[in-house]
Design a protein around this motif. Structure first.
Motif, PDB file in Angstrom:
ATOM      1  N   ILE A  57      37.136  11.776   7.131  1.00 35.88           N
ATOM      2  CA  ILE A  57      36.101  11.900   8.160  1.00 35.88           C
ATOM      3  C   ILE A  57      36.524  12.931   9.204  1.00 35.88           C
ATOM      4  O   ILE A  57      35.726  13.790   9.603  1.00 35.88           O
ATOM      5  N   ALA A  58      37.781  12.859   9.659  1.00 34.58           N
ATOM      6  CA  ALA A  58      38.269  13.791  10.676  1.00 34.58           C
ATOM      7  C   ALA A  58      38.273  15.228  10.165  1.00 34.58           C
ATOM      8  O   ALA A  58      38.091  16.167  10.946  1.00 34.58           O
ATOM      9  N   HIS A  59      38.455  15.401   8.863  1.00 36.81           N
ATOM     10  CA  HIS A  59      38.437  16.741   8.256  1.00 36.81           C
ATOM     11  C   HIS A  59      37.052  17.375   8.364  1.00 36.81           C
ATOM     12  O   HIS A  59      36.913  18.600   8.377  1.00 36.81           O
ATOM     13  N   ALA A  60      36.015  16.546   8.425  1.00 34.74           N
ATOM     14  CA  ALA A  60      34.633  17.003   8.663  1.00 34.74           C
ATOM     15  C   ALA A  60      34.145  18.010   7.627  1.00 34.74           C
ATOM     16  O   ALA A  60      33.400  18.937   7.952  1.00 34.74           O
ATOM     17  N   ASP A  61      34.535  17.788   6.392  1.00 33.14           N
ATOM     18  CA  ASP A  61      34.091  18.672   5.309  1.00 33.14           C
ATOM     19  C   ASP A  61      32.630  18.372   4.976  1.00 33.14           C
ATOM     20  O   ASP A  61      32.284  17.215   4.720  1.00 33.14           O
ATOM     21  N   PRO A  62      31.761  19.380   4.973  1.00 29.71           N
ATOM     22  CA  PRO A  62      30.352  19.147   4.630  1.00 29.71           C
ATOM     23  C   PRO A  62      30.161  18.566   3.228  1.00 29.71           C
ATOM     24  O   PRO A  62      29.091  18.024   2.929  1.00 29.71           O
ATOM     25  N   SER A  63      31.184  18.680   2.375  1.00 28.35           N
ATOM     26  CA  SER A  63      31.117  18.119   1.021  1.00 28.35           C
ATOM     27  C   SER A  63      31.813  16.767   0.920  1.00 28.35           C
ATOM     28  O   SER A  63      31.918  16.214  -0.170  1.00 28.35           O
ATOM     29  N   GLY A  64      32.273  16.218   2.038  1.00 25.26           N
ATOM     30  CA  GLY A  64      32.996  14.957   2.025  1.00 25.26           C
ATOM     31  C   GLY A  64      32.072  13.756   2.090  1.00 25.26           C
ATOM     32  O   GLY A  64      31.281  13.612   3.030  1.00 25.26           O
ATOM     33  N   GLU A  65      32.172  12.894   1.089  1.00 23.61           N
ATOM     34  CA  GLU A  65      31.263  11.755   0.993  1.00 23.61           C
ATOM     35  C   GLU A  65      31.318  10.831   2.206  1.00 23.61           C
ATOM     36  O   GLU A  65      30.306  10.291   2.639  1.00 23.61           O
ATOM     37  N   MET A  66      32.500  10.614   2.764  1.00 19.46           N
ATOM     38  CA  MET A  66      32.632   9.615   3.816  1.00 19.46           C
ATOM     39  C   MET A  66      32.025  10.052   5.138  1.00 19.46           C
ATOM     40  O   MET A  66      31.731   9.226   5.998  1.00 19.46           O
TER      41      MET A  66
ATOM     42  N   VAL B  49      30.845  18.368  14.695  1.00 16.31           N
ATOM     43  CA  VAL B  49      30.378  19.516  15.479  1.00 16.31           C
ATOM     44  C   VAL B  49      29.915  20.656  14.579  1.00 16.31           C
ATOM     45  O   VAL B  49      28.936  21.350  14.865  1.00 16.31           O
ATOM     46  N   GLY B  50      30.607  20.877  13.486  1.00 22.65           N
ATOM     47  CA  GLY B  50      30.260  21.945  12.548  1.00 22.65           C
ATOM     48  C   GLY B  50      31.017  21.759  11.257  1.00 22.65           C
ATOM     49  O   GLY B  50      31.718  20.762  11.061  1.00 22.65           O
ATOM     50  N   ALA B  51      30.879  22.720  10.353  1.00 26.68           N
ATOM     51  CA  ALA B  51      31.604  22.639   9.085  1.00 26.68           C
ATOM     52  C   ALA B  51      33.103  22.672   9.346  1.00 26.68           C
ATOM     53  O   ALA B  51      33.616  23.591   9.998  1.00 26.68           O
ATOM     54  N   LEU B  52      33.821  21.640   8.874  1.00 26.89           N
ATOM     55  CA  LEU B  52      35.257  21.497   9.060  1.00 26.89           C
ATOM     56  C   LEU B  52      35.634  21.449  10.544  1.00 26.89           C
ATOM     57  O   LEU B  52      36.745  21.816  10.918  1.00 26.89           O
ATOM     58  N   GLU B  53      34.723  20.961  11.371  1.00 24.43           N
ATOM     59  CA  GLU B  53      34.975  20.924  12.809  1.00 24.43           C
ATOM     60  C   GLU B  53      34.448  19.620  13.396  1.00 24.43           C
ATOM     61  O   GLU B  53      33.264  19.305  13.286  1.00 24.43           O
ATOM     62  N   SER B  54      35.346  18.867  14.028  1.00 30.05           N
ATOM     63  CA  SER B  54      34.964  17.642  14.712  1.00 30.05           C
ATOM     64  C   SER B  54      35.110  17.842  16.218  1.00 30.05           C
ATOM     65  O   SER B  54      35.540  18.903  16.683  1.00 30.05           O
ATOM     66  N   CYS B  55      34.796  16.795  16.965  1.00 29.60           N
ATOM     67  CA  CYS B  55      34.905  16.872  18.422  1.00 29.60           C
ATOM     68  C   CYS B  55      36.319  16.610  18.912  1.00 29.60           C
ATOM     69  O   CYS B  55      36.561  16.636  20.127  1.00 29.60           O
ATOM     70  N   LEU B  56      37.259  16.347  18.000  1.00 28.89           N
ATOM     71  CA  LEU B  56      38.631  16.062  18.405  1.00 28.89           C
ATOM     72  C   LEU B  56      39.222  17.226  19.186  1.00 28.89           C
ATOM     73  O   LEU B  56      39.155  18.385  18.761  1.00 28.89           O
TER      74      LEU B  56
END
Length: 284
Positions: free
Chosen positions: A116-125, A154-161
């Motif tokens: 989830i933290a990786h924020a991959d647009p292809s990540g199921e979780m 926030v975006g592809a491969l980008e979280s608010c962390l």
């Protein structure tokens, strides 16, 4: 290729981990399962100066269930969560999504919160968290905060962390007794990233669908949840049309934008249909 040089930190408590991250600042990265980060390091797509390894922080390896839902610690492996009986009962979409994550070997090592933290647009979780209306608990040396799914990505491969922050827990709210779910996707080979994937949660009152929501992967940069209830009750083609109109994917070497859009409609209908069947099975 080999990773660029970095300093390694091996904390044994959450407090030590966030302290290490605070010292590293924007130059730090977190290692949990490593199934996404290690390839990026090897190809030098990521070159952190410091790596904070969580694998000795055993207090972050947990699954805590209650009637409100399931809380998952940052070191919990996909495979453990996939097999967890209370999770299967309370939030079955979690296990359904996890079964589509790469291969069993990857799931044995990879972590759900890390994915989830990786924020991959292809990540199921990422889509499962969105579909359930979940949140992430974030901790730093200054304290902790809870971030809803719609603010976390926030975006592809980008979280608010922010630098110095660690995602320590994900929370998946329980599904209702009258609900059912399904997760379907299409990839070129089993275990590859999906060209398109759709998760669905529906609620059924006798034979009437009172709620039908879907979330996608591989066709949006950040997770979105689309309410297809009215469209579904008009017919499958109406639901497929709304699903197609809700996204604007880009093409790549694996699939054109047009094909991904087509898949979104087809898979949304399939996912809702399977979720309705699942709801009836749960109610039986």
């Amino acid at each position: 290729m080999k990773p660029a040089p970095f300093d390694w930190y091996g904390p044994t408590t959450t407090a030590e981990a966030v302290d290490c991250l605070a010292k590293a600042g924007s130059d730090g990265k977190v290692l949990a399962g490593g199934q996404s980060l290690i390839p990026m390091l090897a190809m030098r797509l990521a070159e952190p100066k410091a790596l904070v390894d969580l694998n000795a922080v055993r207090e972050l390896s947990y699954i805590r269930s209650g009637e409100d839902g399931v809380r998952v610690g940052a070191l919990t492996r996909h495979a453990e969560l996939e097999r967890h009986a209370d999770t299967q009962r309370l939030v079955p979409i979690v296990g359904q999504g996890l079964r589509n994550v790469a291969h069993a070997t990857i799931r044995n090592r990879g972590t759900t919160v890390g994915s989830i933290a990786h924020a991959d647009p292809s990540g199921e979780m990422t889509s499962v968290l969105a579909l359930t209306g979940g949140h992430v608990v974030v901790q730093s040396a200054q304290g902790s905060r809870t971030v809803g799914w719609d603010d976390f990505f926030v975006g592809a491969l980008e979280s608010c962390l922010q630098p110095g922050e660690l995602a320590v827990e994900a929370f998946f709210p329980a599904m209702t007794a009258k609900s059912g779910s399904a997760y379907v996707e299409l990839s070129r080979r089993h275990g590859d990233y999906a060209m398109c994937g759709v998760g669905a949660i529906v609620e059924v009152d006798e034979s009437r669908v009172t709620s039908a929501k879907v979330s996608f992967i591989s066709v949006t940069e950040t997770p979105i949840v689309i309410d297809l209830t009215d469209a579904w009750n008009e017919g499958a083609e109406a639901a497929a049309q709304v699903a197609r109109e809700s996204i604007d994917p880009v093409g790549d070497i694996h699939a054109s934008a047009e094909y991904r859009t087509h898949l979104a409609g087809v898979l949304a209908v399939q996912a809702i249909g399977e979720a309705i069947k699942h709801a009836k099975e749960r109610a039986a």
